[in-house]
Design a protein around this motif. Structure first.
Motif, PDB file in Angstrom:
ATOM      1  N   TYR A 152     -97.340  58.586 -82.692  1.00  0.00           N
ATOM      2  CA  TYR A 152     -97.137  59.521 -83.780  1.00  0.00           C
ATOM      3  C   TYR A 152     -96.031  59.381 -84.740  1.00  0.00           C
ATOM      4  CZ  TYR A 152     -97.900  64.051 -86.356  1.00  0.00           C
ATOM      5  OH  TYR A 152     -97.572  64.904 -87.410  1.00  0.00           O
ATOM      6  N   ALA A 153     -94.877  59.044 -83.996  1.00  0.00           N
ATOM      7  CA  ALA A 153     -93.595  58.786 -84.884  1.00  0.00           C
ATOM      8  C   ALA A 153     -93.958  57.576 -85.844  1.00  0.00           C
ATOM      9  CB  ALA A 153     -92.457  58.299 -83.891  1.00  0.00           C
ATOM     10  N   ALA A 154     -94.649  56.645 -85.327  1.00  0.00           N
ATOM     11  CA  ALA A 154     -94.897  55.570 -86.297  1.00  0.00           C
ATOM     12  C   ALA A 154     -95.740  56.017 -87.477  1.00  0.00           C
ATOM     13  CB  ALA A 154     -95.527  54.314 -85.460  1.00  0.00           C
ATOM     14  N   ALA A 155     -96.764  56.687 -87.069  1.00  0.00           N
ATOM     15  CA  ALA A 155     -97.775  56.915 -87.974  1.00  0.00           C
ATOM     16  C   ALA A 155     -97.329  58.280 -89.296  1.00  0.00           C
ATOM     17  CB  ALA A 155     -99.098  57.630 -87.537  1.00  0.00           C
ATOM     18  N   ARG A 156     -96.456  59.149 -88.491  1.00  0.00           N
ATOM     19  CA  ARG A 156     -95.684  60.107 -89.374  1.00  0.00           C
ATOM     20  C   ARG A 156     -94.459  60.106 -89.292  1.00  0.00           C
ATOM     21  NH1 ARG A 156    -100.377  60.474 -91.598  1.00  0.00           N
ATOM     22  NH2 ARG A 156    -101.684  62.240 -91.435  1.00  0.00           N
ATOM     23  N   PRO A 157     -93.852  59.249 -89.767  1.00  0.00           N
ATOM     24  CA  PRO A 157     -92.274  58.891 -89.807  1.00  0.00           C
ATOM     25  C   PRO A 157     -91.540  60.372 -90.425  1.00  0.00           C
ATOM     26  CG  PRO A 157     -92.919  57.316 -91.327  1.00  0.00           C
ATOM     27  CD  PRO A 157     -94.327  57.863 -90.684  1.00  0.00           C
ATOM     28  N   GLU A 158     -92.085  60.768 -91.359  1.00  0.00           N
ATOM     29  CA  GLU A 158     -91.479  62.000 -91.876  1.00  0.00           C
ATOM     30  C   GLU A 158     -91.559  63.398 -91.282  1.00  0.00           C
ATOM     31  OE1 GLU A 158     -95.750  62.154 -93.165  1.00  0.00           O
ATOM     32  OE2 GLU A 158     -94.202  60.760 -92.964  1.00  0.00           O
ATOM     33  N   ARG A 159     -92.369  63.246 -90.182  1.00  0.00           N
ATOM     34  CA  ARG A 159     -92.651  64.362 -89.429  1.00  0.00           C
ATOM     35  C   ARG A 159     -91.736  64.471 -87.941  1.00  0.00           C
ATOM     36  NH1 ARG A 159     -97.996  67.599 -90.249  1.00  0.00           N
ATOM     37  NH2 ARG A 159     -96.484  69.176 -90.265  1.00  0.00           N
ATOM     38  N   VAL A 160     -91.148  63.245 -87.773  1.00  0.00           N
ATOM     39  CA  VAL A 160     -90.513  62.884 -86.457  1.00  0.00           C
ATOM     40  C   VAL A 160     -88.907  62.624 -86.616  1.00  0.00           C
ATOM     41  CG1 VAL A 160     -90.490  61.950 -84.141  1.00  0.00           C
ATOM     42  CG2 VAL A 160     -92.705  62.356 -85.354  1.00  0.00           C
ATOM     43  N   GLN A 161     -88.113  63.547 -85.914  1.00  0.00           N
ATOM     44  CA  GLN A 161     -86.787  63.286 -86.370  1.00  0.00           C
ATOM     45  C   GLN A 161     -86.069  62.641 -84.985  1.00  0.00           C
ATOM     46  OE1 GLN A 161     -86.500  67.832 -86.324  1.00  0.00           O
ATOM     47  NE2 GLN A 161     -85.061  67.564 -88.125  1.00  0.00           N
ATOM     48  N   SER A 162     -86.595  62.459 -83.770  1.00  0.00           N
ATOM     49  CA  SER A 162     -86.136  61.595 -82.725  1.00  0.00           C
ATOM     50  C   SER A 162     -87.084  61.686 -81.545  1.00  0.00           C
ATOM     51  CB  SER A 162     -84.823  62.244 -82.095  1.00  0.00           C
ATOM     52  OG  SER A 162     -85.076  63.295 -81.267  1.00  0.00           O
ATOM     53  N   VAL A 163     -87.424  60.766 -80.934  1.00  0.00           N
ATOM     54  CA  VAL A 163     -88.115  60.594 -79.846  1.00  0.00           C
ATOM     55  C   VAL A 163     -87.183  60.150 -78.583  1.00  0.00           C
ATOM     56  CG1 VAL A 163     -90.011  59.091 -78.797  1.00  0.00           C
ATOM     57  CG2 VAL A 163     -90.139  59.810 -81.045  1.00  0.00           C
ATOM     58  N   THR A 164     -87.777  60.869 -77.466  1.00  0.00           N
ATOM     59  CA  THR A 164     -87.156  60.839 -76.170  1.00  0.00           C
ATOM     60  C   THR A 164     -88.326  60.211 -75.198  1.00  0.00           C
ATOM     61  OG1 THR A 164     -85.143  62.141 -76.308  1.00  0.00           O
ATOM     62  CG2 THR A 164     -86.009  61.633 -74.203  1.00  0.00           C
ATOM     63  N   LEU A 165     -88.196  59.102 -74.561  1.00  0.00           N
ATOM     64  CA  LEU A 165     -89.298  58.571 -73.715  1.00  0.00           C
ATOM     65  C   LEU A 165     -88.731  58.839 -72.411  1.00  0.00           C
ATOM     66  CD1 LEU A 165     -90.251  55.355 -75.758  1.00  0.00           C
ATOM     67  CD2 LEU A 165     -91.360  57.486 -75.894  1.00  0.00           C
ATOM     68  N   ILE A 166     -89.701  59.350 -71.332  1.00  0.00           N
ATOM     69  CA  ILE A 166     -89.494  59.504 -70.131  1.00  0.00           C
ATOM     70  C   ILE A 166     -90.481  58.592 -69.526  1.00  0.00           C
ATOM     71  CG2 ILE A 166     -89.399  61.269 -68.241  1.00  0.00           C
ATOM     72  CD1 ILE A 166     -88.665  63.256 -70.209  1.00  0.00           C
ATOM     73  N   GLU A 167     -90.095  57.852 -68.732  1.00  0.00           N
ATOM     74  CA  GLU A 167     -91.000  56.897 -67.960  1.00  0.00           C
ATOM     75  C   GLU A 167     -92.201  56.328 -68.794  1.00  0.00           C
ATOM     76  OE1 GLU A 167     -89.376  55.405 -64.792  1.00  0.00           O
ATOM     77  OE2 GLU A 167     -91.531  56.204 -63.861  1.00  0.00           O
ATOM     78  N   SER A 168     -91.874  55.871 -69.881  1.00  0.00           N
ATOM     79  CA  SER A 168     -92.934  55.510 -70.646  1.00  0.00           C
ATOM     80  C   SER A 168     -92.322  54.425 -71.710  1.00  0.00           C
ATOM     81  CB  SER A 168     -93.358  56.723 -71.602  1.00  0.00           C
ATOM     82  OG  SER A 168     -94.325  56.503 -72.558  1.00  0.00           O
ATOM     83  N   LEU A 169     -93.393  53.186 -71.494  1.00  0.00           N
ATOM     84  CA  LEU A 169     -93.017  52.169 -72.213  1.00  0.00           C
ATOM     85  C   LEU A 169     -94.194  51.650 -73.194  1.00  0.00           C
ATOM     86  CD1 LEU A 169     -90.892  49.678 -69.820  1.00  0.00           C
ATOM     87  CD2 LEU A 169     -90.406  50.301 -72.120  1.00  0.00           C
ATOM     88  N   GLY A 170     -95.048  52.261 -73.048  1.00  0.00           N
ATOM     89  CA  GLY A 170     -96.224  52.261 -73.997  1.00  0.00           C
ATOM     90  C   GLY A 170     -97.476  51.959 -73.123  1.00  0.00           C
ATOM     91  N   PRO A 171     -98.553  51.603 -73.727  1.00  0.00           N
ATOM     92  CA  PRO A 171    -100.053  51.263 -72.914  1.00  0.00           C
ATOM     93  C   PRO A 171     -99.961  50.033 -72.101  1.00  0.00           C
ATOM     94  CG  PRO A 171    -100.261  50.917 -75.316  1.00  0.00           C
ATOM     95  CD  PRO A 171     -98.769  51.506 -75.213  1.00  0.00           C
ATOM     96  N   ALA A 172    -101.074  49.739 -71.432  1.00  0.00           N
ATOM     97  CA  ALA A 172    -101.017  48.490 -70.750  1.00  0.00           C
ATOM     98  C   ALA A 172    -101.168  47.354 -71.745  1.00  0.00           C
ATOM     99  CB  ALA A 172    -102.446  48.292 -69.869  1.00  0.00           C
ATOM    100  N   GLY A 173    -101.927  47.704 -72.793  1.00  0.00           N
ATOM    101  CA  GLY A 173    -101.821  46.305 -73.672  1.00  0.00           C
ATOM    102  C   GLY A 173    -102.605  45.332 -73.137  1.00  0.00           C
TER     103      GLY A 173
END
Length: 284
Positions: free
Chosen positions: A112-133
């Protein structure tokens, strides 16, 4: 002004989303996004450690917690969770928020931060590095698996007690503490056939037919423009070192090196004061 959390129902294109909110007129606004098959109460232990002046919003993703399930014949896809975030911001009249995401919630936060940069002020990730890919060649097997899963009946399992449901959580997530498992079960079950069942839609267990390969995910991560931090548990999910290194390097707005906190995958439930301190540093 009350510090109590109020429960609200928001509309996501006709689907009812459940959110809880504290101090609706305050700033900054912080939106918490939970993990797969969890619910917003997984963040409850954090709340007493955060400033009373902050506006806190806790969302139950569609088909989880107290949010509605999709209708017959419908499925859940990753992009749906980003739509839930957008519906929450729109429904509460929020122009922008700080996102805090655990596990699945962190993946959604990045997207969401990538798609809507104007709507996200910061991101804190807890135990999250992205999907399996994975490589692009995995797309065919992913589709085959999704079609196979669609044949599985979405059966809800009955447990005789909340304690039995908590025991099941411990089987599936061995890094959970017993207290955390019981708390998640108390807030994540409802009466069912003389016992209890989890509130999440069992169709969430079906695999997605579409997903990001590694190149696509790294391209998406590159669109994140806000400050970001990564909190990892010392006893949490284990990642391939090469994958972890490339994912972290791709987080070009990382405010500081990843913070390693003693605990399991639900480290925010085990170490709420430490996680809250990290939020304070980034958001303030």
């Amino acid at each position: 002004m009350s510090d109590a959390l109020e429960s609200l129902t928001l509309d996501a294109e006709g689907l009812a989303l459940h959110v809880r909110q504290r101090r609706a007129a305050s700033t900054p606004a912080v939106l918490f996004l939970h993990g797969w098959l969890d619910h917003s109460h997984s963040f409850d232990a954090l709340l007493p450690h955060l400033p009373a002046s902050w506006r806190l919003v806790l969302l139950d993703f569609r088909g989880m917690g107290r949010s509605a399930h999709v209708g017959p014949g419908a499925t859940y896809q990753f992009s749906d969770y980003a739509l839930d975030v957008e519906a929450t911001l729109d429904g509460l009249g929020l122009d922008a928020v700080h996102l805090v995401g655990h596990s699945l919630g962190g993946i959604v936060s990045q997207a969401y931060a990538a798609a809507r940069p104007e709507r996200v002020q910061s991101v804190t990730l807890i135990e999250s590095l992205g999907p399996a890919g994975g490589p692009a060649e995995g797309a065919l097997e992913r589709l085959r698996s999704a079609l196979k899963d669609a044949r599985r009946p979405p059966n809800r399992k009955r447990y005789p007690t909340v304690e039995a449901a908590a025991a099941r959580l411990l089987e599936n997530s061995p890094t959970l503490t017993r207290d955390a498992a019981l708390y998640l079960a108390r807030h994540g079950t409802e009466p069912f056939e003389g016992g209890v069942a989890f509130t999440f839609d069992p169709r969430h267990r079906r695999r997605f037919g579409m997903g990001y390969d590694e190149a696509q995910w790294l391209a998406l991560q590159a669109g994140i423009a806000c400050p970001l931090q990564l909190l990892l548990a010392t006893g949490g999910l284990r990642h391939d070192e090469g994958l972890m290194r490339s994912r972290v390097q791709a987080l070009h707005t990382l405010a500081h090196p990843p913070l390693h906190i003693p605990g399991g995958h639900h480290v925010h439930m085990e170490q709420p004061a430490v996680v809250a301190e990290a939020l304070l540093r980034l958001i303030r």
